[in-house]
Write a protein that holds these residues in place. Structure first.
Motif, short mmCIF file in Angstrom:
data_model
loop_
_atom_site.label_atom_id
_atom_site.label_comp_id
_atom_site.label_asym_id
_atom_site.label_seq_id
_atom_site.Cartn_x
_atom_site.Cartn_y
_atom_site.Cartn_z
N LEU A 244 5.82 4.65 5.33
CA LEU A 244 5.87 3.31 4.75
C LEU A 244 6.08 3.45 3.25
O LEU A 244 5.47 4.30 2.62
CB LEU A 244 4.55 2.58 4.99
CG LEU A 244 4.23 2.16 6.42
CD1 LEU A 244 2.86 1.50 6.45
CD2 LEU A 244 5.29 1.20 6.95
N PRO A 245 6.94 2.61 2.67
CA PRO A 245 7.16 2.71 1.21
C PRO A 245 6.01 2.06 0.45
O PRO A 245 5.20 1.34 1.04
CB PRO A 245 8.46 1.92 1.01
CG PRO A 245 8.48 0.95 2.13
CD PRO A 245 7.78 1.60 3.29
N PRO A 246 5.94 2.30 -0.87
CA PRO A 246 4.90 1.64 -1.67
C PRO A 246 5.08 0.13 -1.72
O PRO A 246 6.13 -0.39 -1.34
CB PRO A 246 5.06 2.28 -3.04
CG PRO A 246 6.39 2.92 -3.05
CD PRO A 246 6.73 3.25 -1.64
N PHE A 247 4.03 -0.57 -2.21
CA PHE A 247 3.87 -2.00 -1.97
C PHE A 247 5.01 -2.88 -2.47
O PHE A 247 5.26 -3.93 -1.93
CB PHE A 247 2.53 -2.47 -2.55
CG PHE A 247 2.47 -2.44 -4.05
CD1 PHE A 247 2.83 -3.56 -4.80
CD2 PHE A 247 2.03 -1.30 -4.71
CE1 PHE A 247 2.76 -3.52 -6.17
CE2 PHE A 247 1.97 -1.27 -6.08
CZ PHE A 247 2.34 -2.38 -6.82
N TRP A 248 5.74 -2.42 -3.51
CA TRP A 248 6.74 -3.35 -4.06
C TRP A 248 8.09 -3.26 -3.34
O TRP A 248 9.01 -3.99 -3.65
CB TRP A 248 6.90 -3.10 -5.56
CG TRP A 248 7.52 -1.77 -5.89
CD1 TRP A 248 8.84 -1.49 -5.97
CD2 TRP A 248 6.85 -0.56 -6.19
NE1 TRP A 248 9.04 -0.19 -6.29
CE2 TRP A 248 7.84 0.42 -6.45
CE3 TRP A 248 5.49 -0.18 -6.26
CZ2 TRP A 248 7.50 1.74 -6.75
CZ3 TRP A 248 5.17 1.12 -6.57
CH2 TRP A 248 6.17 2.07 -6.82
N LEU A 249 8.19 -2.36 -2.37
CA LEU A 249 9.48 -2.21 -1.67
C LEU A 249 9.45 -2.95 -0.33
O LEU A 249 8.38 -3.24 0.21
CB LEU A 249 9.77 -0.73 -1.43
CG LEU A 249 10.06 0.11 -2.67
CD1 LEU A 249 10.28 1.55 -2.28
CD2 LEU A 249 11.29 -0.44 -3.40
N ASP A 250 10.63 -3.23 0.18
CA ASP A 250 10.73 -3.85 1.49
C ASP A 250 10.16 -2.93 2.56
O ASP A 250 10.37 -1.72 2.51
CB ASP A 250 12.22 -4.14 1.83
CG ASP A 250 12.74 -5.29 0.98
OD1 ASP A 250 11.89 -6.04 0.46
OD2 ASP A 250 13.97 -5.40 0.84
N GLY A 251 9.48 -3.51 3.51
CA GLY A 251 8.94 -2.71 4.62
C GLY A 251 7.55 -2.18 4.36
O GLY A 251 7.01 -1.45 5.18
N ALA A 252 6.96 -2.52 3.19
CA ALA A 252 5.60 -2.07 2.91
C ALA A 252 4.60 -2.87 3.73
O ALA A 252 4.85 -4.01 4.09
CB ALA A 252 5.30 -2.22 1.42
N GLU A 253 3.49 -2.21 4.07
CA GLU A 253 2.43 -2.89 4.81
C GLU A 253 1.27 -3.17 3.85
O GLU A 253 0.93 -2.32 3.03
CB GLU A 253 1.90 -1.98 5.93
CG GLU A 253 2.83 -1.84 7.11
CD GLU A 253 2.74 -3.04 8.06
OE1 GLU A 253 1.68 -3.69 8.11
OE2 GLU A 253 3.76 -3.33 8.72
N PRO A 254 0.65 -4.34 3.92
CA PRO A 254 -0.52 -4.57 3.08
C PRO A 254 -1.63 -3.57 3.44
O PRO A 254 -1.78 -3.19 4.60
CB PRO A 254 -0.94 -6.01 3.44
CG PRO A 254 -0.23 -6.34 4.69
CD PRO A 254 1.00 -5.49 4.76
N GLY A 255 -2.35 -3.15 2.42
CA GLY A 255 -3.42 -2.17 2.64
C GLY A 255 -2.95 -0.75 2.46
O GLY A 255 -3.75 0.17 2.33
N TYR A 256 -1.64 -0.53 2.48
CA TYR A 256 -1.10 0.82 2.23
C TYR A 256 -0.32 0.77 0.92
O TYR A 256 0.90 0.76 0.90
CB TYR A 256 -0.20 1.26 3.40
CG TYR A 256 -0.94 1.42 4.69
CD1 TYR A 256 -1.46 2.66 5.08
CD2 TYR A 256 -1.14 0.33 5.53
CE1 TYR A 256 -2.15 2.80 6.27
CE2 TYR A 256 -1.84 0.46 6.71
CZ TYR A 256 -2.34 1.69 7.08
OH TYR A 256 -3.05 1.83 8.24
N TRP A 257 -1.08 0.73 -0.17
CA TRP A 257 -0.50 0.40 -1.49
C TRP A 257 0.60 1.35 -1.91
O TRP A 257 1.63 0.96 -2.43
CB TRP A 257 -1.59 0.36 -2.56
CG TRP A 257 -2.59 -0.71 -2.27
CD1 TRP A 257 -3.85 -0.56 -1.77
CD2 TRP A 257 -2.39 -2.12 -2.43
NE1 TRP A 257 -4.46 -1.78 -1.61
CE2 TRP A 257 -3.58 -2.76 -2.02
CE3 TRP A 257 -1.32 -2.91 -2.88
CZ2 TRP A 257 -3.74 -4.14 -2.04
CZ3 TRP A 257 -1.47 -4.28 -2.91
CH2 TRP A 257 -2.67 -4.89 -2.50
N LEU A 258 0.36 2.62 -1.75
CA LEU A 258 1.34 3.60 -2.22
C LEU A 258 2.18 4.16 -1.07
O LEU A 258 2.87 5.16 -1.21
CB LEU A 258 0.65 4.74 -2.95
CG LEU A 258 -0.17 4.34 -4.19
CD1 LEU A 258 -0.78 5.56 -4.85
CD2 LEU A 258 0.67 3.55 -5.18
#
Lengths: 354, 292, 282
Positions: free
Chosen positions: C50-64
């Motif tokens: 999963l990519p970091p929070f500001w990129l598309d496809g990020a999941e909440p709770g997985y910040w980095l």
């Protein structure tokens, strides 16, 4: 009146100089041998006294007791530890470093096969460090007291605090991934047909004027070399700038300015040589640190040098190979220190002329 | 005929605003030996360094003109100024021990200005240097030229530096206390040598010294400095016959004489110092008003 | 005073920045179970890379973002900080105690003590340090105490060399001579007169050494020789990131930033402390 002064000034000193240099060399040589002996003892002790049976480590699982006993006798492990050490040492002195367990080849041959790659990398890194450090030091000294000097200070402070391992990773990200212009693994592109007879690929490609190969080798070598060079460049820059600034206040430098030489000419012609002497001693020690750094940087860039092989040897518990590599590194280090010491004695006019 | 060196109203300050040169004016005629005397810190060395463009980076010239044979040094670009100073002036430094580069042989150190700045051929420079070494009574030029500085004594090095200074036939030489660092016996020889070469070459010399005895021997005119200000300027003979300024009289009183070694060592009188302080304050006042 | 010197003297902002980062990282490490958003060991192949929070496809709770096994990067960094700091403190203090003591003895007493200690230092300097550390851990077996011991064994010479030189300088000072004339014993003088004067250097070196210990630990875990393979370590994350660099750059970038900030902070903190403690500079 003047005649009296003449006599005091000229005393023939030529034989004394050579004698002094020779004496210095012999003393250093003796300490060097003591150091190497010490290294051999430490390596031996670390490997043999450490917990775990070296024979058990050497043998594949499922070896019988008879196998173990045979191998023990073969390696002289049934003798006392001191006897074992001297058996091993006498082999080493004769150039017999044993056989690699994981690669099943003569250790010395393996080491000599890989050493050139590491030496090339270290020398290219050293040249870069001296160039970068020297230019920034001269620039900083010329622009002393300005924002240029402050900028150089900040840059060299950062370059010094971050070790080669991290620089390597930063470079991989920048020029391997973000702007992929360099290769981030290996020593040379595998599809290339190599005409080399020595293992010094880079230097040999230059001599053979095969610059296509030089370029390919350089593309692989540049980033690990820069990673190794940056901390050393920072040290050279800081120390050389400091001693340049001290020298630049001296009377003979002022005199050179009066003669009409520009500040750059003054630095290059009058100040650099005298200021470089203290830096030279330090560069010797720091060059050994740089070579020590090749171990992990080669690993990082999958560069096929001695350091990379050493880590494989440790992971495979290949004791003879580890011993051989560590001893070769140690020999390299003491030789560099000896060379720097002699160079210092030769370049220093005070030592050179009595 | 224009002056060899013409300094008008030269002022220089330290970063903290303290003035090290206070509106100094000074004209040296061609072939004249001008002594600059004063106690240490009086700014006499600063004047020499200002002329040669080698002031310490902390000292800043804030006012004034310096003309070298009519050329305004302040109006030249740095490179042109360097070349002009290199071609027309020379420095005989204070300490011959530190004024020669320890890692270079004497020969190249003496010829480099001739070859690299004035564009002479190596042979011509070599011939010239040998001629000058002969003039400074070095009988063994071959060996001296091949030596490193630490292989020569202080007196020998100073001879070498004097020879190098005269080699390019400069119009002006700044001699910065050239005998201070030497043995007393060598001092006299060196002084005689400078005087002799000066006469033969007709070079103007700005002779910086704190020693009035030296002044009497070598100079035609004297400028007495106190706290970066010229307090008295006179012909040497006139100055010694009838010093006008009380500070000059005090300085003369402080110079030891062999005839009466104890009586002569008087400290400068309180009243004289007070008068000087008032004088300096007045100069500073006058200086501050136009400069805000 | 030139600008360069003024920059070196400008202690406060650097001290605060460096100290601030170290304190933040240390607190995060101490309270790791409370602050880490996820279990650092929990693998979830549904959540891999999963990519970091500001990129598309990020999941909440997985910040980095997450690594190739779906483990949360931020949580692994926070837990990795625990090992990094334990190693930094323990190894640096151990190296400092051994090195400073020997350096003080060699520098102050001179003679045979100095000759023997200096010879040992020479021998140590002939080893490539990283290779020596790797060899020691391989021989001692992986584990926290092996790593600490290995770093202390390779790096005590750094303290020894500096403190020896300083103690040697101090022992030639007049006040040491005076103390001797006053009748103090040699060990008393060493501890009362010489030691306090070398403390600023020891403190600065100690801080520097902590940064170096963090790096060596990262290198050891990078070659998979540090702690057990399961525990999250900064070097382990970097090794993982180096492999998946073309698929998930963040797995390399974040631990790298963490390491650089930590190393810089330790060295700057040491410099600043030295300036603070040094009676001459102060």
């Amino acid at each position: 009146m003047t005649a009296r002064i003449f006599h005091r000034e000229y005393e023939p000193r030529a034989p004394a100089k050579i004698y002094m240099l020779l004496q210095r060399f012999l003393i250093r040589l003796a300490t060097m041998l003591i150091t190497l002996f010490g290294v051999a003892v430490v390596v031996f002790v670390v490997i043999r006294v450490a917990p775990g049976d070296p024979i058990a480590m050497m043998l594949p699982p499922g070896a019988t007791d008879a196998d173990i006993a045979r191998l023990r006798a073969l390696y002289g492990l049934d003798k006392s530890i001191v006897e074992q050490f001297f058996i091993w040492l006498s082999g080493v002195v004769r150039g017999d470093f044993g056989t690699s367990i994981s690669l099943r080849q003569d250790v010395l041959g393996l080491v000599f096969n890989r050493l050139p790659a590491t030496l090339e990398l270290a020398i290219v890194a050293l040249v870069m460090a001296v160039a970068i450090g020297g230019v920034t030091a001269i620039l900083g000294a010329r622009e002393r007291g300005t924002a240029v000097e402050a900028g150089i200070d900040i840059a060299s402070g950062a370059a010094l605090s971050i070790p080669d391992f991290l620089w390597g990773l930063v470079l991989i990200l920048l020029f391997g991934v973000l702007v992929p212009i360099f290769d981030i693994s290996g020593r040379v592109s595998p599809q290339l047909d190599l005409p080399f007879v020595t293992q010094f690929y880079f230097f040999e490609s230059l001599l053979r004027l095969r610059f296509d190969l030089t370029w390919d080798l350089l593309k692989h070598m540049l980033m690990p070399a820069v990673a190794l060079a940056l901390p050393l460049a920072a040290i050279i820059s800081q120390l050389l700038k400091q001693s340049l600034k001290e020298v630049l206040d001296l009377d003979y430098v002022v005199l050179a300015r009066v003669k009409g030489f520009s500040e750059t000419q003054v630095i290059l012609r009058e100040a650099l040589k005298n200021a470089a002497l203290p830096t030279l001693t330090l560069v010797g020690v720091q060059f050994t640190f740089l070579i020590g750094g090749t171990v992990i940087v080669e690993r990082l860039f999958s560069y096929e040098g001695l350091g990379n092989m050493a880590i494989d040897a440790v992971i495979n518990r290949d004791l003879p190979l580890i011993q051989g590599i560590v001893l070769v590194f140690a020999l390299l280090f003491v030789l560099i220190n000896l060379a720097v010491d002699m160079m210092y004695a030769l370049l220093n006019p005070r030592l050179r002329h009595g | 005929m224009s002056a060899c060196l013409d300094i008008v109203n030269l002022s220089a300050v330290l970063p903290n605003g303290q003035r090290v040169l206070r509106s100094v004016s000074l004209a040296v005629q061609p072939g004249e030996v001008r002594a600059l005397v004063g106690e240490s810190g009086a700014g006499k060395t600063m004047i020499g360094k200002a002329v040669l463009g080698v002031l310490p980076s902390s000292v800043r010239i804030v006012e004034g003109d310096m003309r070298l044979e009519g050329e305004d040094l302040g109006k030249l670009r740095p490179k042109a100024r360097r070349t002009l100073i290199g071609a027309r002036t020379a420095l005989i430094p204070q300490d011959p021990l530190t004024a020669l580069n320890p890692s270079r042989r004497i020969g190249p150190q003496m010829t480099d200005r001739l070859v690299r700045i004035l564009g002479w051929s190596a042979e011509r420079a070599d011939t010239r240097i040998r001629q000058l070494l002969d003039e400074v009574q070095i009988r063994d030029p071959e060996r001296v030229l091949k030596s490193y500085p630490h292989e020569l004594s202080g007196g020998m090095r100073q001879r070498v530096l004097i020879a190098a200074a005269f080699a390019a036939e400069p119009r002006l030489i700044v001699a910065d206390e050239p005998t201070t660092a030497l043995d007393v016996t060598v001092q006299k020889q060196i002084l005689r040598l400078i005087a002799q070469l000066q006469r033969e070459h007709g070079t103007a010399i700005l002779f910086v010294t704190h020693d009035l005895g030296v002044v009497a021997k070598i100079s035609q005119k004297v400028s007495v400095l106190y706290a970066g200000k010229v307090v008295e300027e006179a012909e040497t003979a006139a100055l010694f016959a009838a010093p006008r300024h009380p500070y000059t009289r005090a300085l003369m009183g402080a110079t030891p004489r062999y005839t009466d070694p104890f009586a002569s060592l008087k400290p400068v009188d309180e009243a004289v110092l007070a008068g000087l302080a008032a004088e300096i304050a007045a100069v500073d006042q006058a200086w501050r008003q136009p400069h805000g | 005073m030139d600008k360069a010197r003024m920059w070196r003297r400008g202690v406060s902002p650097r001290l605060w920045l460096a100290g601030g980062w170290l304190l933040l990282a240390l607190l995060a490490a101490i309270f790791a179970p409370l602050v880490a958003p996820q279990d650092p060991l929990a693998q979830d192949l549904m959540l891999e890379r999963l990519p970091p929070f500001w990129l598309d496809g990020a999941e909440p709770g997985y910040w980095l973002g997450t690594d190739s096994l779906g483990r949360d990067l931020l949580s692994r960094l926070i837990f990795g900080g625990r090992i990094a700091f334990i190693v930094a403190f323990a190894a640096a203090i151990a190296a400092c105690l051994v090195g400073s003591t020997l350096g003080l003895i060699a520098g102050y007493f001179g003679g045979w003590a100095d000759r023997i200690i200096s010879r040992i230092v020479d021998i140590w300097m002939a080893f490539p340090p990283v290779l020596f550390a790797i060899l020691l851990v391989a021989v001692l077996g992986t584990g926290l105490s092996s790593v600490i011991l290995a770093i202390a064994i390779i790096d005590w010479t750094r303290f020894c060399r500096v403190i020896r030189a300083e103690a040697m300088g101090q022992s030639r000072m007049d006040y040491v001579e005076n103390a001797r004339i006053a009748g103090y014993g040699r060990i008393g003088i060493m501890l009362r007169e010489v030691l306090p004067n070398v403390v600023p250097s020891i403190v600065a070196l100690l801080s520097l050494e902590m940064g170096i210990a963090v790096i060596v630990e990262a290198i050891l875990s990078f070659v998979n020789l540090s702690i057990s393979a399961d525990d999250p370590t900064w070097g382990g994350i970097i090794a993982e990131g180096r492999l998946s660099i073309h698929q998930a750059w963040w797995v390399l970038v974040f631990p790298l930033i963490t390491l650089i900030l930590t190393v810089l902070s330790f060295s700057q903190f040491g410099e600043a402390l030295k300036a603070r403690f040094d009676p001459v500079l102060r």
